[in-house]
Design an enzyme around this catalytic site. Structure first.
Site, short mmCIF file in Angstrom:
data_model
loop_
_atom_site.label_atom_id
_atom_site.label_comp_id
_atom_site.label_asym_id
_atom_site.label_seq_id
_atom_site.Cartn_x
_atom_site.Cartn_y
_atom_site.Cartn_z
CG HIS A 1 -1.69 1.24 1.41
ND1 HIS A 1 -1.39 2.13 2.40
CD2 HIS A 1 -2.72 1.78 0.71
CE1 HIS A 1 -2.21 3.17 2.31
NE2 HIS A 1 -3.02 2.98 1.31
CD GLU B 1 -2.58 2.69 -3.61
OE1 GLU B 1 -2.95 3.87 -3.44
OE2 GLU B 1 -3.10 1.72 -3.00
CG HIS B 2 0.14 6.28 -0.67
ND1 HIS B 2 -0.35 7.37 -0.01
CD2 HIS B 2 -0.79 5.30 -0.51
CE1 HIS B 2 -1.52 7.08 0.54
NE2 HIS B 2 -1.80 5.82 0.26
CD GLU C 1 -4.88 5.43 3.12
OE1 GLU C 1 -3.75 5.68 2.67
OE2 GLU C 1 -5.70 4.69 2.53
#
Lengths: 437, 425
Positions: A58, A61-62, A138
């Site tokens: 994840h 992905e950023h 997040e």
């Protein structure tokens, strides 16, 4: 580029191609509006991680939105927005995908940018540190400060002991803090290769032009050796597991998880029908009983994890003030026993089938919905054509099928229960308990 | 009755939407939440069918009837396979025209909404928006809420719902739309067949009073235990949708916080990682709404992040946007408009929202030209007319005893800091 297969998609056609370097392409021309969806699905998610670096899929992905050898930080977003498009990405247990929605005139831009970041991403300390902060925020947003997010995380943590579904896709906070830039570089080199990716294009763009562009831009990217996912079999669960947490809620919140079959398993559509019968609409058994008749819950819902490997059938219940998890569990058990004892009626199965088909069609309306369904089924089950078999699978389900599948699913020893109880901070609660002043 | 049709035969599906231009903002202030209660009650018994019968009948058609209240209107929505359309409209006709007003269901619905108010408090983002609406709009109709409050739910009953129905459900107010596998002739015939018996009367909806503008940098801390993060909303009343000033503000706000590369996102997220999201937008509706911006930093970084965004806000308002930002925002807004009308359902939704807000039906056709006509001077003039960086409402959902000392030591010149419990409203 060779054609692997093709399949009708309503009045349209989906074709599956493959480049020599292993890149797969699913193309569907949809002329309904002058736009197109361009998605890149990588067969890597949190299931491929290890303890210590959970959350790297994840976080990475950023980082993919940052900079490449030829595009400055933020330029990728800027170019897509300047064209009137939008771009985003998502990571889950089995995959990571990047999506661009653009006007039809911008095909070249999408292919250029996506091919570029597949092969030429550059990572600097500053970007990694900044995105680490973003991801930590997040996580606070989705988990620490969200009671439902916390319960979902705790459910999988307790239900799976060995399998990587044990940890959340966003990762443990301690791991997010400790992932290094070298971890990220290794992750990129290992998993972001053409032979681990599927490009899905749906929209008002020409097929030959699209394929020519893709071949020209991706053809020279070399294939890499992608390690096979570790084969980790979760030990059979032999007794119910349960955990309770105190949270600032007005009444108990409850999560149940039963070990469930993966997407693509023959029982999967049968259990989707079962779930509709129990939770799917206002007339569904559990909604009727817990929300309408007994008024014990504010809301109830359920769903099967759409995973490549066995996951959970998740049930969520929010109790009304004055009611608690114990009484809701008693009703759930009573209703679940009913589906174990006798099959549902033919009318219930028909209603569930109609609801599932209507939802499926709705999701497939926009180009982005079609692309997402194709990509998800292709990467998760190994064949995009599973999408087209689902309608027939729903139509074939009988009450006896649902009954038999329910008996395989609803095994008491294979369930996990997570409860959030009020921590006493609620004002109305204190007033009802006579603890004013 | 106004009829909207978006024809498309790719899939055997039809989207049904009915709307009335009277929503939560039109509720009497002493019965906040009445529209939501009354419209929901319509589906709890009609034409001799019980709630269970209706639920089963809608489920058999493939979906539930969604009854949605917002500030400007109330909507009845359903998507069905084409061969279920007649049956679906028959049921919707019963719900709208022949409600049975079951008293026991009304009492049950009161308890259900009370539970929804409890559950809403679990979501910090929703809590922030609820408190922000109250502090920003005050006694203005836009200060009402959809669900009502713990105090007003006790006033919901069948008599109030019947009065609401008598006032709102009228052919003169109704907007009826179908999108998908239908044509105009079919739609008009279906509208007449199933809704022709609706009482006449009704009108285009209420005219809102001007929105009050308060002075000072006013902070409301919505105090909730155990928060590791702060949900922050800030803003002030802006220009009315459809006016030239609105388009100018829309372009300027797009440059400030309307895209992933806008000022807020760039400074707050990309450079500093302070917040997962950072955005700003100008509200669209029948009345004048607000410019609202949003970030959610960690508790430790809240004071620093708030100072940063207030400085950015002041800089944006006082110095305006650059030529490059203007051109980029205009390009983005005009080109991305295609995605808001890319499916028949999207086009119906836009047409419905225009009709209920009293906007011209050709707004979509003219949108690109109006955006492209905005000049730098237009943006400066509109910002000067509506925005004053020293007069902002700020709502922060947080754990107040941890954050308040940090805010007081931040050097920001707040005119007032009020602390309210998260479950007080």
């Amino acid at each position: 580029m060779k054609v692997v297969s093709e399949h009708p998609f309503g009045t349209l056609v989906t074709r599956h191609y493959q480049l020599e370097n292993g890149l797969q392409v699913l193309f569907t021309r949809d002329p309904a509006a002058p736009v197109f969806a361009y998605q890149t699905w990588f067969a890597v998610g949190s299931r491929h991680e290890k303890e210590g670096t959970t959350g790297i899929a994840h976080l990475f992905e950023h980082l993919m939105f940052n900079q490449t050898e030829t595009h400055a930080p933020g330029e990728l977003d800027r170019l897509i927005e300047a064209a009137g498009g939008d771009t985003n990405a998502a990571t889950w247990v089995d995959w990571t995908y990047y999506r661009d929605n653009l006007p039809s005139s911008e095909l070249q831009l999408a292919v250029d940018l996506e091919a570029d970041r597949m092969a030429h991403l550059t990572l600097g300390e500053k970007q990694v540190e900044s995105e680490r902060e973003v991801v930590m925020n997040e996580r606070r947003f989705r988990v620490e400060d969200d009671v439902d997010g916390t319960l979902n995380e705790e459910l999988y943590k307790l239900a799976f002991e060995k399998h990587p579904y044990h940890w959340p896709t966003i990762g443990w906070m301690r791991d997010i803090k400790n992932i290094t830039i070298e971890d990220c570089r290794n992750f990129y080199r290992t998993y972001y290769s053409p032979n681990n990716a599927t490009v899905v294009v749906v929209g008002d763009v020409d097929e030959k032009s699209t394929l020519d562009l893709i071949a020209a831009k991706y053809g020279a990217i070399p294939a890499q050796k992608v390690p096979a996912p570790r084969s980790i079999i979760e030990p059979a669960q032999e007794a119910e597991r349960r955990a309770v947490f105190a949270k600032p809620v007005a009444a108990d919140k409850l999560r149940l998880g039963y070990k469930s079959p993966p997407m693509g398993h023959a029982d999967y559509p049968r259990l989707e029908v079962l779930s509709e019968i129990l939770f799917g609409g206002n007339s569904a058994r559990m909604h009727r009983r817990l929300v309408v008749d007994d008024e014990r819950c504010v809301s109830v819902s359920a769903g099967l994890a759409p995973f490549r490997e066995p996951g959970l059938y998740e049930i969520a219940c929010s109790c009304k003030r004055g009611h608690n998890a114990a009484e809701v569990l008693a009703v759930l058990d009573e209703e679940l026993t009913r589906v174990l004892v006798a099959p549902p009626t033919a009318e219930e199965v028909e209603i569930a089938r109609t609801r599932l088909l209507t939802r499926l069609y709705r999701e497939l309306r926009p180009p982005g919905g079609k692309a997402e369904a194709l990509g998800h089924y292709h990467v998760t089950t190994g064949d995009y054509r599973y999408l087209f078999a689902i309608g027939d699978a729903y139509r074939a389900v009988t009450p006896a099928d649902v009954h038999a599948a329910a008996q395989r699913l609803l095994v008491a020893a294979q369930r996990t229960i997570i409860i959030a109880e009020p921590d006493g901070s609620d004002v109305d609660d204190a007033e009802e308990g006579g603890e004013e002043e | 009755m106004k009829i909207l049709v978006e024809e498309n035969h790719d899939l055997p599906l039809v989207r049904v939407q009915l709307g009335f231009p009277s929503g939560a903002a039109d509720d009497p202030s002493e019965i906040d939440g009445l529209c939501n209660f009354s419209s929901e009650l319509l589906g709890r018994g009609a034409a001799g069918r019980s709630r269970a019968d209706l639920d089963r009948a809608f489920d058999a058609l493939g979906g539930s009837l969604d009854i949605i209240t917002d500030l400007d209107g109330v909507y009845f929505e359903l998507t069905v396979l084409r061969d279920k359309l007649d049956a679906a409209l028959g049921l919707i006709s019963d719900v709208l025209l022949r409600p049975d007003w079951p008293v026991l269901e009304a009492e049950k619905l009161v308890r259900e909404i009370d539970g929804q108010l409890d559950e809403m408090r679990d979501d910090d983002g929703q809590l922030a928006r609820r408190f922000f609406g109250r502090t920003l709009y005050g006694e203005h109709p836009y200060g009402r809420t959809i669900l009502g409050s713990k105090q007003t739910v006790a006033k919901f009953d069948v008599a109030a719902a019947k009065a609401w129905h008598e006032r709102v459900v009228r052919t003169g107010s109704l907007v009826f739309g179908l999108a998908g596998d239908v044509n105009r002739a079919e739609t008009e015939a279906l509208a007449q067949k199933y809704l022709g018996a609706m009482p006449a009367g009704g009108g285009p909806g209420i005219v809102y009073p001007p929105t009050a503008r308060r002075q000072g940098l006013r902070v409301t801390l919505v105090d909730k235990p155990e928060r590791t993060q702060s949900q922050i909303l800030w803003g002030q009343p802006a220009a009315k949708w459809g006016t030239p000033e609105f388009f100018a503000l829309q372009v300027a706000t797009c440059a400030y916080g309307g895209t992933f590369t806008a000022r807020l996102m760039n400074e707050v997220r990309s450079k500093r990682g302070f917040s997962y999201g950072a955005s700003a937008r100008v509200g669209q509706g029948r009345g004048t709404k607000a410019l609202v911006a949003h970030i959610f930093p960690s508790l430790e970084q809240t004071a620093e992040a708030l100072k940063l965004v207030l400085d950015l806000h002041a800089d944006w308002v006082t110095r305006g946007i650059t030529d490059e930002e203007l051109n980029f925002a205009k390009q983005y807004l005009s080109r991305s408009f295609a995605f808001t009308i890319s499916t028949p359902e999207d086009r119906l939704e836009l047409a419905m929202s225009l009709a209920l807000a009293g906007m011209p039906a050709d707004h979509g056709d003219k949108f690109t030209a109006r955006i492209n006509a905005v000049t730098l001077e237009d943006t400066r003039r509109a910002m000067a007319a509506y925005l004053t960086p020293g007069d902002l409402e700020i709502v922060i959902v947080c754990t107040a005893d941890e954050l308040q000392p940090k805010l007081e030591a931040s050097g920001i010149a707040f005119s007032a800091i009020e602390v309210v419990p998260y479950d007080s409203y």
